[in-house]
Design a protein around this motif. Structure first.
Motif, PDB file in Angstrom:
ATOM      1  N   VAL A  59      10.649  42.180 -19.043  1.00 53.09           N
ATOM      2  CA  VAL A  59      11.396  43.332 -18.513  1.00 53.09           C
ATOM      3  C   VAL A  59      10.724  43.882 -17.269  1.00 53.09           C
ATOM      4  CG1 VAL A  59      12.002  45.735 -18.989  1.00 53.09           C
ATOM      5  CG2 VAL A  59      12.493  43.975 -20.680  1.00 53.09           C
ATOM      6  N   GLY A  63      12.372  43.711 -13.770  1.00 52.75           N
ATOM      7  CA  GLY A  63      12.828  45.037 -13.386  1.00 52.75           C
ATOM      8  C   GLY A  63      12.165  45.612 -12.155  1.00 52.75           C
ATOM      9  N   GLY A  75      14.240  47.027  -9.147  1.00 57.62           N
ATOM     10  CA  GLY A  75      14.157  48.445  -8.818  1.00 57.62           C
ATOM     11  C   GLY A  75      13.881  48.673  -7.347  1.00 57.62           C
ATOM     12  N   ALA A 119      15.939  44.988 -18.353  1.00 58.02           N
ATOM     13  CA  ALA A 119      15.365  45.004 -17.010  1.00 58.02           C
ATOM     14  C   ALA A 119      16.212  45.842 -16.054  1.00 58.02           C
ATOM     15  CB  ALA A 119      15.230  43.574 -16.480  1.00 58.02           C
ATOM     16  N   MET A 120      17.529  45.785 -16.189  1.00 56.29           N
ATOM     17  CA  MET A 120      18.391  46.611 -15.348  1.00 56.29           C
ATOM     18  C   MET A 120      18.181  48.088 -15.651  1.00 56.29           C
ATOM     19  SD  MET A 120      20.559  46.930 -12.974  1.00 56.29           S
ATOM     20  CE  MET A 120      20.998  45.208 -12.679  1.00 56.29           C
ATOM     21  N   PHE A 156      15.399  49.432 -16.797  1.00 52.51           N
ATOM     22  CA  PHE A 156      14.104  49.744 -16.191  1.00 52.51           C
ATOM     23  C   PHE A 156      14.236  49.888 -14.680  1.00 52.51           C
ATOM     24  CE2 PHE A 156      10.287  48.231 -14.047  1.00 52.51           C
ATOM     25  CZ  PHE A 156       9.282  48.979 -14.638  1.00 52.51           C
ATOM     26  N   ALA A 157      14.989  48.975 -14.061  1.00 55.92           N
ATOM     27  CA  ALA A 157      15.128  48.978 -12.606  1.00 55.92           C
ATOM     28  C   ALA A 157      15.827  50.229 -12.105  1.00 55.92           C
ATOM     29  CB  ALA A 157      15.894  47.735 -12.153  1.00 55.92           C
ATOM     30  N   GLN A 191      13.207  52.883 -12.151  1.00 56.79           N
ATOM     31  CA  GLN A 191      12.147  52.570 -11.208  1.00 56.79           C
ATOM     32  C   GLN A 191      12.634  52.710  -9.767  1.00 56.79           C
ATOM     33  OE1 GLN A 191       9.025  52.130 -12.047  1.00 56.79           O
ATOM     34  NE2 GLN A 191       8.405  51.920  -9.920  1.00 56.79           N
ATOM     35  N   THR A 242       8.144  51.753 -21.242  1.00 56.85           N
ATOM     36  CA  THR A 242       8.852  50.505 -21.509  1.00 56.85           C
ATOM     37  C   THR A 242       8.205  49.741 -22.651  1.00 56.85           C
ATOM     38  OG1 THR A 242       9.570  50.341 -19.207  1.00 56.85           O
ATOM     39  CG2 THR A 242       9.603  48.319 -20.494  1.00 56.85           C
TER      40      THR A 242
END
Length: 360
Positions: free
Chosen positions: A164, A168, A172, A234-235, A237-238, A241, A294
């Motif tokens: 992730v 990410g 991000g 990951a999206m 998180f991005a 971020q 995370t």
């Protein structure tokens, strides 16, 4: 002429003097400090007595648990394989161990300044993830195949976290740059995507990726559930971020872009050589916080059917024999989380001190 050598006080001396001055500077402060110290000492002794002095350690002595005994670590002795490896086949636990070590070593090596080059990092992470997958899946190495449904425990938690963050972080940064773009379509697309993802709970995002998306996708496009969950995570998180990076960009004056153009640098050279190093420095505290959060949020994957370390811990005390000792299992799992999160926090402190020295 004599030279007087005046040494600076150490951080410990400064902290000790500050503690004495603030904690015992007045009768009321002294009374409060003594009360707090006594309370902490009592709690510390109670924890030591329960966790170590009166604890039962071996599975063979489980009959001694209960009553006036302390912690029953017998459950850890008997069920530690289930906690650490989940539903992974018992005879193949060595593969899960090596896979977890591969991810940890990959993360540790990538923290070394020597490796902070795009090509070196790419080679390292591809090698690390390939090693993990080959060991866990097994068929390409001539080992018994274990599908992703059988992955679990600590190795799955570490893999989800590393994947992730790896996916990410550049996503991000890309979203942050798109949101700052001078092209309206690109800027609006990034804004809508970021705000939409941030408006949804993580569990909803993961549930959609794991359960809802296959209903609308053709079979050849579904892929494995674990990869859909990683991309969705990951999206998520991005999106957060990207806002962290956007705050870093806003801390930099436009004059630096103009100075770079005056020197004849193109956009990407200005971005890579002048702007991004400062953005990372400004965004570092929030970035470390996002990474820590995370790691803890990987436990949410239990809701969509993955057997991470928390789900494995629940299964460890899910029998009549071990059900009374759920506190010991949760303490053990919490200790594992604490170790990794503490190390991440300490590395963040190291990075902040390193960047502060570089800035001067």
């Amino acid at each position: 002429m004599s030279i007087v050598n005046v040494s600076r006080p150490s951080k410990f001396d400064v902290a000790r003097r500050t503690f004495i001055r603030n904690g015992f500077g007045s009768p009321l402060a002294t009374l409060i400090s003594l009360f707090v110290i006594a309370g902490l000492a009592y709690l510390g002794w109670a924890m030591l007595d329960w966790a170590i002095l009166r604890a039962v350690w071996n599975e063979e002595n489980v009959s001694r648990c209960g009553g006036h005994a302390g912690a029953c670590w017998s459950v850890i002795d008997a069920r530690h394989r289930l906690i650490l490896f989940g539903t992974y086949p018992f005879d193949e636990h060595w593969r899960s161990t090596l896979a977890a070590i591969a991810i940890v070593v990959t993360v540790m090596v990538s923290c070394l300044p020597f490796i902070w080059r795009a090509r070196r990092l790419a080679v390292l992470w591809v090698a690390g993830f390939a090693t993990y997958y080959l060991l866990m899946e097994g068929s390409l190495l001539g080992l018994p195949q274990v599908t992703t449904d059988g992955w679990g425990g600590l190795s799955l938690t570490l893999f989800l976290f590393a994947a992730v963050v790896l996916l990410g972080m550049p996503m991000g940064l890309g979203l942050a740059l798109m949101r700052r773009s001078e092209m309206p379509v690109v800027r609006w697309f990034a804004t809508i995507l970021i705000d939409t993802v941030r408006s949804l709970p993580l569990v909803t995002t993961l549930f959609t990726a794991a359960v809802v998306m296959p209903l609308f996708l053709p079979n050849w496009l579904e892929g494995d559930k674990i990869w859909r969950v990683i991309v969705a995570f990951a999206m998520f998180f991005a999106a957060y971020q990207a806002e962290v990076f956007r705050g870093g960009f806003q801390a930099i004056s436009k004059g630096q872009f103009e100075a770079g153009r005056a020197l004849g640098l193109n956009y990407w050279s200005i971005l890579g050589r002048i702007v991004l190093p400062q953005v990372f420095r400004h965004a570092l505290p929030s970035t470390i916080n996002m990474i820590v959060v995370t790691f803890k949020e990987t436990a949410i994957v239990t809701i969509i059917g993955f057997f991470d370390i928390l789900a494995s811990g629940k299964a460890a005390y899910g029998t009549a024999v071990w059900a009374p000792y759920y506190i010991e299992v949760l303490v053990f799992v919490a200790a594992i989380y604490w170790v990794f999160i503490f190390l991440l926090g300490q590395y963040g402190e190291y990075l902040k001190s390193r960047m502060a020295l570089a800035a001067h």
